[in-house]
Scaffold this motif. Structure first.
Motif, PDB file in Angstrom:
ATOM      1  N   UNK A  88       0.839  -1.202   0.000  1.00  0.00           N
ATOM      2  CA  UNK A  88       0.000   0.000   0.000  1.00  0.00           C
ATOM      3  C   UNK A  88       0.873   1.250   0.000  1.00  0.00           C
ATOM      4  N   UNK A  89       1.948   1.228   0.770  1.00  0.00           N
ATOM      5  CA  UNK A  89       2.853   2.377   0.831  1.00  0.00           C
ATOM      6  C   UNK A  89       3.505   2.623  -0.524  1.00  0.00           C
ATOM      7  N   UNK A  90       3.932   1.549  -1.189  1.00  0.00           N
ATOM      8  CA  UNK A  90       4.566   1.702  -2.499  1.00  0.00           C
ATOM      9  C   UNK A  90       3.603   2.299  -3.512  1.00  0.00           C
ATOM     10  N   UNK A  91       2.364   1.815  -3.510  1.00  0.00           N
ATOM     11  CA  UNK A  91       1.354   2.351  -4.416  1.00  0.00           C
ATOM     12  C   UNK A  91       1.055   3.812  -4.074  1.00  0.00           C
ATOM     13  N   UNK A  92       1.011   4.112  -2.774  1.00  0.00           N
ATOM     14  CA  UNK A  92       0.762   5.494  -2.341  1.00  0.00           C
ATOM     15  C   UNK A  92       1.866   6.428  -2.824  1.00  0.00           C
ATOM     16  N   UNK A  93       3.111   5.938  -2.835  1.00  0.00           N
ATOM     17  CA  UNK A  93       4.213   6.749  -3.337  1.00  0.00           C
ATOM     18  C   UNK A  93       3.995   7.163  -4.776  1.00  0.00           C
ATOM     19  N   UNK A  94       3.528   6.245  -5.610  1.00  0.00           N
ATOM     20  CA  UNK A  94       3.240   6.578  -6.992  1.00  0.00           C
ATOM     21  C   UNK A  94       2.059   7.501  -7.123  1.00  0.00           C
ATOM     22  N   UNK A  95       1.039   7.277  -6.303  1.00  0.00           N
ATOM     23  CA  UNK A  95      -0.171   8.098  -6.344  1.00  0.00           C
ATOM     24  C   UNK A  95       0.128   9.552  -5.985  1.00  0.00           C
ATOM     25  N   UNK A  96       0.949   9.764  -4.976  1.00  0.00           N
ATOM     26  CA  UNK A  96       1.212  11.116  -4.483  1.00  0.00           C
ATOM     27  C   UNK A  96       2.315  11.838  -5.250  1.00  0.00           C
ATOM     28  N   UNK A  97       3.350  11.103  -5.664  1.00  0.00           N
ATOM     29  CA  UNK A  97       4.555  11.777  -6.161  1.00  0.00           C
ATOM     30  C   UNK A  97       4.911  11.448  -7.610  1.00  0.00           C
ATOM     31  N   UNK A  98       4.114  10.605  -8.274  1.00  0.00           N
ATOM     32  CA  UNK A  98       4.409  10.286  -9.657  1.00  0.00           C
ATOM     33  C   UNK A  98       5.436   9.170  -9.781  1.00  0.00           C
ATOM     34  N   UNK A 101       9.667  10.471  -8.951  1.00  0.00           N
ATOM     35  CA  UNK A 101       9.886  10.803  -7.537  1.00  0.00           C
ATOM     36  C   UNK A 101       9.347   9.700  -6.633  1.00  0.00           C
ATOM     37  N   UNK A 102       8.217   9.109  -6.999  1.00  0.00           N
ATOM     38  CA  UNK A 102       7.645   8.039  -6.184  1.00  0.00           C
ATOM     39  C   UNK A 102       8.554   6.831  -6.108  1.00  0.00           C
ATOM     40  N   UNK A 103       9.163   6.469  -7.240  1.00  0.00           N
ATOM     41  CA  UNK A 103      10.086   5.324  -7.236  1.00  0.00           C
ATOM     42  C   UNK A 103      11.296   5.609  -6.365  1.00  0.00           C
ATOM     43  N   UNK A 104      11.858   6.817  -6.478  1.00  0.00           N
ATOM     44  CA  UNK A 104      13.023   7.178  -5.655  1.00  0.00           C
ATOM     45  C   UNK A 104      12.673   7.111  -4.172  1.00  0.00           C
ATOM     46  N   UNK A 105      11.554   7.686  -3.800  1.00  0.00           N
ATOM     47  CA  UNK A 105      11.145   7.670  -2.394  1.00  0.00           C
ATOM     48  C   UNK A 105      10.881   6.250  -1.913  1.00  0.00           C
TER      49      UNK A 105
END
Length: 251
Positions: A88-98, A101-105
């Motif tokens: 869920x956190x990984x998917x949220x990273x993509x949802x919020x940051x693209x 940036x989401x992959x890096x985070x």
């Protein structure tokens, strides 16, 4: 006489306290993992993300750096304590940051959390088991020698084979004396393919929610995804195969 007889007892008590202190971090992680599984699995979910997505997007737009920092801290905590919700956190990273940036985070947070588990395990059980393997001349000694010769390849395999649970891939290397630096950089590189998949799911998760559906995490097992992952795993295993063949032929 009393002081002399108490010295060994005092030394033993000090050793026991130090041993307990070394095992304490891993024990805390295991207890937190069990408690988290029992209490948090219904809260860290895609339903929670769907119900709070507008508030999360508004906070991101108003305080991007604060949101990114909070996301990192939350994700590191989830991984470090093996709490439910890493996907869920990984998917949220993509949802919020693209995607970028989401992959890096996602990679930075997952790697940091993995390193914390590694250090906790190595401080206690890992130190004792590694010392036993170093002193052994039997099977354990051969396992240790084989791991030392193929350490990087084994670490990459643990990351690239989807069937290996993330917690196991964090814990096992610590128990067999893997070097911290090798663990860190192979983790960071080895989880990038999976992170890209989960983050890309997150990029389009808003449309999925609008359709009244849930994110399809089975995408990780689709042929066009699992195929390249297995190909990378085969490349990681190739040095071990070559080394084994050379050993048999006496090259």
């Amino acid at each position: 006489m009393t002081e002399t007889s108490s010295d060994p007892e005092t030394a033993m008590a000090v050793r026991q306290k130090r041993r307990l202190a070394r095992h304490m971090p891993l024990a805390i992680i295991l207890i937190a993992a069990v408690l988290g599984f029992l209490t948090l699995r219904d809260y860290i979910s895609f339903d929670t993300l769907r119900d709070n997505r507008e508030a999360l997007l508004a906070l991101r737009d108003a305080q991007y750096l604060l949101m990114a920092g909070g996301f990192l801290l939350a994700y590191v905590t989830i991984v470090a304590f093996s709490l439910p919700g890493a996907a869920v956190a990984s998917v949220t990273g993509g949802f919020l940051f693209g995607l970028a940036a989401g992959t890096v985070l996602n990679v930075v947070a997952a790697t940091a959390g993995a390193v914390l588990i590694f250090l906790a395990a190595r401080a206690g059980l890992g130190r004792a088991l590694a010392a036993r393997m170093d002193a052994s001349e039997g099977t354990l000694g051969r396992v240790k020698a084989g791991l030392r010769d193929n350490e990087v390849s084994v670490l990459f395999l643990l990351r690239l084979v989807p069937a290996v649970p993330f917690f196991v891939a964090n814990l096992l290397p610590a128990l067999v004396g893997v070097k911290l630096w090798n663990f860190t950089w192979t983790t960071a590189l080895g989880i990038i393919p999976g992170a890209l998949v989960f983050t890309s799911i997150g990029v389009g998760v808003g449309e999925v929610f609008d359709r009244g559906e849930a994110p399809d995490l089975s995408l990780l097992w689709a042929p066009h995804v699992i195929g390249p992952l297995l190909g990378l795993a085969a490349l990681a295993a190739l040095p071990m195969v070559i080394r084994a063949l050379r050993g048999r032929k006496g090259i």
